[in-house]
Design a protein around this motif. Structure first.
Motif, PDB file in Angstrom:
ATOM      1  N   MET A   1       0.818  -1.182   0.000  1.00 10.18           N
ATOM      2  CA  MET A   1       0.000   0.000   0.000  1.00 10.18           C
ATOM      3  C   MET A   1       0.873   1.261   0.000  1.00 10.18           C
ATOM      4  O   MET A   1       0.537   2.239  -0.618  1.00 10.18           O
ATOM      5  CB  MET A   1      -0.918  -0.033   1.208  1.00 10.18           C
ATOM      6  N   ARG A   2       1.970   1.223   0.668  1.00  9.37           N
ATOM      7  CA  ARG A   2       2.872   2.365   0.702  1.00  9.37           C
ATOM      8  C   ARG A   2       3.444   2.647  -0.693  1.00  9.37           C
ATOM      9  O   ARG A   2       3.662   3.794  -1.048  1.00  9.37           O
ATOM     10  CB  ARG A   2       3.996   2.094   1.684  1.00  9.37           C
ATOM     11  N   LEU A   6       3.435   6.400  -2.787  1.00  9.28           N
ATOM     12  CA  LEU A   6       4.692   7.054  -3.086  1.00  9.28           C
ATOM     13  C   LEU A   6       4.717   7.646  -4.496  1.00  9.28           C
ATOM     14  O   LEU A   6       5.035   8.816  -4.665  1.00  9.28           O
ATOM     15  CB  LEU A   6       5.863   6.093  -2.869  1.00  9.28           C
ATOM     16  N   PRO A   7       4.354   6.920  -5.545  1.00  4.46           N
ATOM     17  CA  PRO A   7       4.364   7.531  -6.877  1.00  4.46           C
ATOM     18  C   PRO A   7       3.380   8.693  -6.997  1.00  4.46           C
ATOM     19  O   PRO A   7       3.672   9.676  -7.673  1.00  4.46           O
ATOM     20  CB  PRO A   7       3.994   6.391  -7.821  1.00  4.46           C
ATOM     21  N   LYS A   8       2.238   8.611  -6.350  1.00  3.75           N
ATOM     22  CA  LYS A   8       1.280   9.719  -6.416  1.00  3.75           C
ATOM     23  C   LYS A   8       1.838  10.954  -5.732  1.00  3.75           C
ATOM     24  O   LYS A   8       1.675  12.066  -6.214  1.00  3.75           O
ATOM     25  CB  LYS A   8      -0.046   9.304  -5.783  1.00  3.75           C
ATOM     26  N   PHE A  12       2.669  14.506  -7.466  1.00  4.49           N
ATOM     27  CA  PHE A  12       2.115  15.741  -6.915  1.00  4.49           C
ATOM     28  C   PHE A  12       3.229  16.771  -6.685  1.00  4.49           C
ATOM     29  O   PHE A  12       3.076  17.944  -7.023  1.00  4.49           O
ATOM     30  CB  PHE A  12       1.358  15.429  -5.611  1.00  4.49           C
ATOM     31  N   CYS A  13       4.364  16.343  -6.113  1.00  3.13           N
ATOM     32  CA  CYS A  13       5.495  17.250  -5.869  1.00  3.13           C
ATOM     33  C   CYS A  13       6.065  17.762  -7.193  1.00  3.13           C
ATOM     34  O   CYS A  13       6.444  18.934  -7.307  1.00  3.13           O
ATOM     35  CB  CYS A  13       6.576  16.547  -5.064  1.00  3.13           C
ATOM     36  N   ALA A  14       6.130  16.903  -8.177  1.00  7.33           N
ATOM     37  CA  ALA A  14       6.655  17.316  -9.476  1.00  7.33           C
ATOM     38  C   ALA A  14       5.745  18.352 -10.127  1.00  7.33           C
ATOM     39  O   ALA A  14       6.219  19.318 -10.731  1.00  7.33           O
ATOM     40  CB  ALA A  14       6.815  16.107 -10.380  1.00  7.33           C
TER      41      ALA A  14
END
Length: 173
Positions: A1-2, A6-8, A12-14
């Motif tokens: 689940m982690r 992480l990719p999302k 979002f940060c990008a």
């Protein structure tokens, strides 16, 4: 689940950081008069006059000081660099030469590639009175503020002809 979160979060940060990239890129600034090869081909040596050159190419960027028969056309493309300093990306210089009668003789082209580098002297210009320290620079302008830009006699504004603190009687302070 982690792993799925992480990719999302990276995406979002990008996306949030993407508008900040515009700070590092700047649109080019075009300066001067760009002279094309097709315009230069329209000039005929021994026939074209200064008026013909000016009507075709426009007024020169400058006329050489010691040889007024040479008209110089400079075109530059500049971009902002780090610390908001401007750097020249490309430069084209065309020198149009005339004879003493004002008849077109020839032209020469130069680019940034064959420009001579000029090294500036790193020394400072000496200033009488020594150098100002930190506190002198900080409070050195106190009392010299003039919001109206009036110098000399400003009695019409209710002041005196002296500076603030000069002991004048109508300073209004």
């Amino acid at each position: 689940m982690r792993l799925t979160k992480l990719p999302k979060s990276l995406l979002f940060c990008a996306i949030l950081a993407l508008p900040g990239c515009a700070v590092f890129s700047d649109s080019p600034h075009y300066r001067g008069i760009a002279v094309t090869a097709s315009e230069l081909k329209q000039l005929t040596p021994g026939v074209s006059q200064q008026a013909d050159v000016q009507s075709l190419l426009g007024p020169p960027t400058f006329v050489e000081q010691f040889n007024p028969n040479n008209w110089v056309y400079v075109a530059q493309v500049t971009r902002m660099r780090i610390a908001r300093t401007e750097g020249v990306s490309s430069q084209d210089v065309v020198v149009v030469s005339f004879n003493s009668n004002g008849t077109y003789k020839s032209y020469t082209e130069n680019t940034l590639a064959n420009a001579l580098p000029v090294k500036m002297d790193g020394k400072e210009t000496p200033v009488p009175g020594g150098t100002a320290g930190f506190f002198q620079q900080l409070i050195g302008g106190v009392g010299s503020y003039n919001p109206l830009g009036v110098t000399g006699n400003n009695s019409a504004l209710g002041g005196t002809s002296g500076n603030i603190g000069s002991g004048g009687s109508g300073s209004g302070f």
